[in-house]
Write a protein that holds these residues in place. Structure first.
Motif, mmCIF file in Angstrom:
data_model
loop_
_atom_site.group_PDB
_atom_site.id
_atom_site.type_symbol
_atom_site.label_atom_id
_atom_site.label_comp_id
_atom_site.label_asym_id
_atom_site.label_seq_id
_atom_site.Cartn_x
_atom_site.Cartn_y
_atom_site.Cartn_z
ATOM 1 N N VAL A 1 8.290 10.558 16.012
ATOM 2 C CA VAL A 1 9.329 10.057 15.115
ATOM 3 C C VAL A 1 8.766 10.071 13.694
ATOM 4 N N VAL A 2 9.481 10.742 12.790
ATOM 5 C CA VAL A 2 9.088 10.777 11.378
ATOM 6 C C VAL A 2 10.120 9.962 10.609
ATOM 7 N N ARG A 3 9.645 8.885 10.039
ATOM 8 C CA ARG A 3 10.552 7.918 9.413
ATOM 9 C C ARG A 3 10.339 7.918 7.895
ATOM 10 N N GLU A 4 11.427 7.972 7.132
ATOM 11 C CA GLU A 4 11.304 7.833 5.679
ATOM 12 C C GLU A 4 10.790 6.418 5.414
ATOM 13 N N ASN A 5 9.820 6.293 4.525
ATOM 14 C CA ASN A 5 9.023 5.071 4.475
ATOM 15 C C ASN A 5 9.210 4.238 3.210
ATOM 16 N N THR A 6 10.014 4.709 2.278
ATOM 17 C CA THR A 6 10.033 4.016 0.983
ATOM 18 C C THR A 6 11.406 3.484 0.583
ATOM 19 N N GLU A 7 12.471 3.968 1.242
ATOM 20 C CA GLU A 7 13.790 3.528 0.764
ATOM 21 C C GLU A 7 14.678 3.070 1.921
ATOM 22 N N GLY B 1 2.432 5.984 -2.705
ATOM 23 C CA GLY B 1 3.515 6.954 -2.472
ATOM 24 C C GLY B 1 3.504 7.503 -1.053
ATOM 25 N N LEU B 2 3.300 6.622 -0.076
ATOM 26 C CA LEU B 2 3.216 7.087 1.320
ATOM 27 C C LEU B 2 4.629 7.154 1.895
ATOM 28 N N TYR B 3 5.287 8.278 1.664
ATOM 29 C CA TYR B 3 6.734 8.342 1.899
ATOM 30 C C TYR B 3 7.107 8.687 3.343
ATOM 31 N N ALA B 4 6.123 9.087 4.151
ATOM 32 C CA ALA B 4 6.476 9.434 5.539
ATOM 33 C C ALA B 4 5.665 8.611 6.532
ATOM 34 N N ASN B 5 6.347 8.056 7.502
ATOM 35 C CA ASN B 5 5.695 7.317 8.575
ATOM 36 C C ASN B 5 5.827 8.165 9.844
ATOM 37 N N VAL B 6 4.690 8.562 10.377
ATOM 38 C CA VAL B 6 4.667 9.494 11.500
ATOM 39 C C VAL B 6 4.190 8.747 12.741
ATOM 40 N N ARG B 7 5.032 8.684 13.775
ATOM 41 C CA ARG B 7 4.674 7.925 14.979
ATOM 42 C C ARG B 7 4.817 8.789 16.234
ATOM 43 N N PRO B 8 3.692 9.281 16.758
ATOM 44 C CA PRO B 8 3.761 10.091 17.984
ATOM 45 C C PRO B 8 3.929 9.234 19.239
ATOM 46 N N CYS B 9 4.622 9.754 20.229
ATOM 47 C CA CYS B 9 4.789 9.068 21.517
ATOM 48 C C CYS B 9 4.607 10.089 22.615
ATOM 49 N N LYS B 10 3.576 9.889 23.419
ATOM 50 C CA LYS B 10 3.243 10.896 24.423
ATOM 51 C C LYS B 10 2.907 10.213 25.743
ATOM 52 N N ILE C 1 0.845 -1.209 0.000
ATOM 53 C CA ILE C 1 0.000 0.000 0.000
ATOM 54 C C ILE C 1 0.879 1.257 0.000
ATOM 55 N N ARG C 2 1.952 1.231 0.794
ATOM 56 C CA ARG C 2 2.853 2.396 0.821
ATOM 57 C C ARG C 2 3.404 2.683 -0.566
ATOM 58 N N LYS C 3 3.811 1.616 -1.266
ATOM 59 C CA LYS C 3 4.397 1.803 -2.598
ATOM 60 C C LYS C 3 3.353 2.299 -3.599
ATOM 61 N N ASN C 4 2.155 1.678 -3.570
ATOM 62 C CA ASN C 4 1.118 2.040 -4.533
ATOM 63 C C ASN C 4 0.644 3.474 -4.378
ATOM 64 N N VAL D 1 1.884 8.764 5.347
ATOM 65 C CA VAL D 1 1.289 9.809 4.511
ATOM 66 C C VAL D 1 2.129 10.105 3.279
ATOM 67 N N GLY D 2 1.423 10.457 2.218
ATOM 68 C CA GLY D 2 2.064 10.911 0.995
ATOM 69 C C GLY D 2 1.411 12.210 0.577
ATOM 70 N N ASP D 3 1.558 12.585 -0.692
ATOM 71 C CA ASP D 3 0.985 13.858 -1.130
ATOM 72 C C ASP D 3 -0.533 13.772 -1.312
ATOM 73 N N ASN D 4 -1.051 12.557 -1.591
ATOM 74 C CA ASN D 4 -2.476 12.457 -1.911
ATOM 75 C C ASN D 4 -3.236 11.400 -1.138
ATOM 76 N N TYR D 5 -2.618 10.729 -0.198
ATOM 77 C CA TYR D 5 -3.333 9.657 0.502
ATOM 78 C C TYR D 5 -2.711 9.453 1.880
ATOM 79 N N GLY D 6 -3.493 8.905 2.800
ATOM 80 C CA GLY D 6 -2.976 8.592 4.131
ATOM 81 C C GLY D 6 -3.481 7.241 4.597
ATOM 82 N N MET D 7 -2.601 6.459 5.168
ATOM 83 C CA MET D 7 -2.993 5.162 5.735
ATOM 84 C C MET D 7 -2.607 5.178 7.226
#
Ligand code: NAD
Length: 343
Positions: free
Chosen positions: A122-128, A97-106, A92-95, A255-261
Motif C-alpha cells: 500500500v502506497v499512501r500519500e503522506n502529507t495532505e 518532505g516524506l510524501y509517500a508512505n510505503v507499507r508492504p504486506c506479504k 519529521i514527515r513535514k520537515n 520516503v521523499g526525494d532526499n530522505y527516508g524514515m
C-alpha cells in the motif's frame, strides 16, 4: 566501502526494546558485509521529550537527522492534550518532505494468513488529504475538517507506486471515492492517470475505497501495488497488515526525494513497555527496508531470509505468534541467522 550515516530514534513505550533488537540485526549485517558500514547516531524523540524539551522532536534531533541519509524510528506515543505538539512522525514527515508512505504486506511462512499467497504494497500519500490537520469548530457543535488534495502531491506519490510496480508484478490499483469526493478524489485520479501514461508496461485499475476494504479480505492475492490518499491508505494498510499476521510484523517506509524514515507500523503499546515480550520483527523489517533505500540490497535480502527462516522454524517467536520468546531473543536469533548465512 560505502559508509552510511543513519539516525536511530528509539521512541516511547516498547520502542527502546524493539529498536535494541533491530540494532542487533543491523550490527550482524554490517559485520557480515564487506560492502558497507553504518555510522549510527542515536537521537531523542517522542513523548518522553516533551517534559524535558517542550517538544517531541528537539532541535538537536532535527540537526542529527539533517546530517544522515535515513532514519530508523521506533514507535512513539502521540500527545493528545489540547495544545500539544503534533506526532513526532508528522513533524519529521513535514520537515523532510516524506510524501509517500510505503507499507508492504506479504504472507510469511509459519504465520497465519487470510490467503496463502498475499504480496502487496500500500502506497499512501503522506502529507495532505484529511490528515492535513486543519479542523475548525465553525459553530458550537459543528466541526469542519479540510481535505487537501493537490495534483502535485498526487503525481509524486503515484510515481513512487509505478516505480515499485516496475520491480514487481507491474500492476497498480488506484483507490479513491471519486463518486462522492468529486473534486479532491477527481484530482487524485487524474494525477494517477497522467503518471500512468509514462508507464505503459504497468497495468492499472481503479477501486472505490469501500469496495477495496472488502476485496482486501476476499481476494488480497489479486493486488500488487495500491496507491491512495492519506486516510484511506492509513486504514487499508492496517487492514492489510492484519491479513498477514498483524501489527507485530508490519513495517513502513516514509520516503521523499532526499530522505527516508523507516518505522514499524504499530504504536508504542504502553501496556507492554519494559516487559521485553513484544514482537521486534516489524522494526527489523523496517531496518531491512532502510537498507533497500540505501541500495544495500544483499544486506536487505539477508535480513529477509533470516526473518523467514526463524518464522518458518517456529521455535523462537513472541506471544503474538503463539510463542513465549522475548523481544531480544527474537532479535538475537535473527542476527545469528544473518551471520550464519553470510558464511
Ligand atoms: P499500538 O500499536 O501501540 O498497540 C495496539 C496493540 O497492538 C497492543 O496493545 C498490542 O496488543 C499490539 N501490538 C502493537 N505492537 C506490537 C508488537 N510489536 N508485538 C506484539 N503486539 C503488538 O496502538 P495504540 O495502543 O492504539 O497506540 C499507543 C500509542 O502509540 C498511541 O499514543 C498512538 O498514538 C501511538 N502510535 C504511534 C505510531 C507511530 O509512532 N508510528 C503508530 C501508531 C500509534
Amino acid at each position: 566501502m560505502n559508509i552510511h550515516r543513519i539516525a536511530v530514534l528509539p521512541g516511547d513505550g516498547i520502542g527502546p526494546e524493539v529498536t535494541e533488537a533491530a540494532l542487533k540485526v543491523l550490527d550482524a549485517v554490517q559485520k557480515s558485509s564487506k560492502r558497507f558500514k553504518l555510522e549510527i547516531i542515536q537521537g531523542e524523540a517522542g513523548y518522553n521529550c516533551i517534559k524535558k524539551y517542550g517538544t517531541n522532536v528537539p532541535p538537536k534531533t532535527l540537526e542529527i537527522l539533517k546530517k544522515t541519509e535515513a532514519c530508523l524510528k521506533g514507535p512513539m506515543t502521540t500527545p493528545e492534550e489540547a495544545g500539544a505538539p503534533p506526532s513526532a512522525a508528522v513533524t519529521i514527515r513535514k520537515n523532510f518532505g516524506l510524501y509517500a508512505n510505503v507499507r508492504p504486506c506479504k504472507t510469511l511462512p509459519g504465520v497465519p494468513s487470510v490467503k496463502p499467497n498475499i504480496d502487496l504494497i500500500v502506497v499512501r500519500e503522506n502529507t495532505e488529504g484529511l490528515y492535513f490537520g486543519k479542523e475548525f469548530e465553525v459553530a458550537p457543535g459543528k466541526g469542519v475538517a479540510m481535505r487537501v488534495v493537490t495534483q502535485y502531491a498526487s503525481e509524486k506519490v503515484s510515481k513512487i507506486a509505478f516505480e515499485l510496480a516496475l520491480k514487481r508484478k507491474r500492476h497498480v490499483t488506484c483507490v479513491h471515492k471519486r463518486n462522492i469526493l468529486r473534486v479532491t478524489d477527481g484530482i487524485f485520479r487524474e494525477a494517477f492517470l497522467t503518471v500512468a501514461r509514462d508507464y505503459p508496461s504497468v497495468a492499472i485499475d481503479e477501486v472505490h475505497v469501500d469496495a477495496m476494504a472488502m476485496r482486501l479480505i476476499k481476494e488480497p492475492e489479486k493486488f500488487d501495488v495500491i496507491v491512495t490518499t492519506n486516510m484511506f491508505g492509513d486504514i487499508l494498510s492496517d487492514e492489510a497488515a492484519q491479513l498477514v499476521g498483524g501489527l507485530g510484523l508490519a513495517a513502513g517506509a516514509n520516503v521523499g526525494d532526499n530522505y527516508g524514515m523507516f518505522e514499524p507500523v504499530h504504536g508504542s503499546a504502553p501496556k507492554y513497555a519494559g516487559q521485553n515480550k513484544v514482537n521486534p520483527i516489524a522494526t527489523i523489517l523496517a531496518a531491512k527496508m532502510m537498507l533497500e533505500y540505501l541500495n544495500e540490497l544483499d544486506a536487505a535480502s539477508a535480513i529477509e531470509r533470516a526473518v523467514i527462516d526463524v518464522l518458518k522454524e517456529g521455535k523462537i517467536r513472541t506471544y503474538d505468534l503463539g510463542g513465549n520468546s522475548s523481544t531480544i531473543e527474537v532479535g538475537e536469533e535473527i542476527a545469528a541467522r544473518v551471520i550464519e548465512f553470510s558464511h
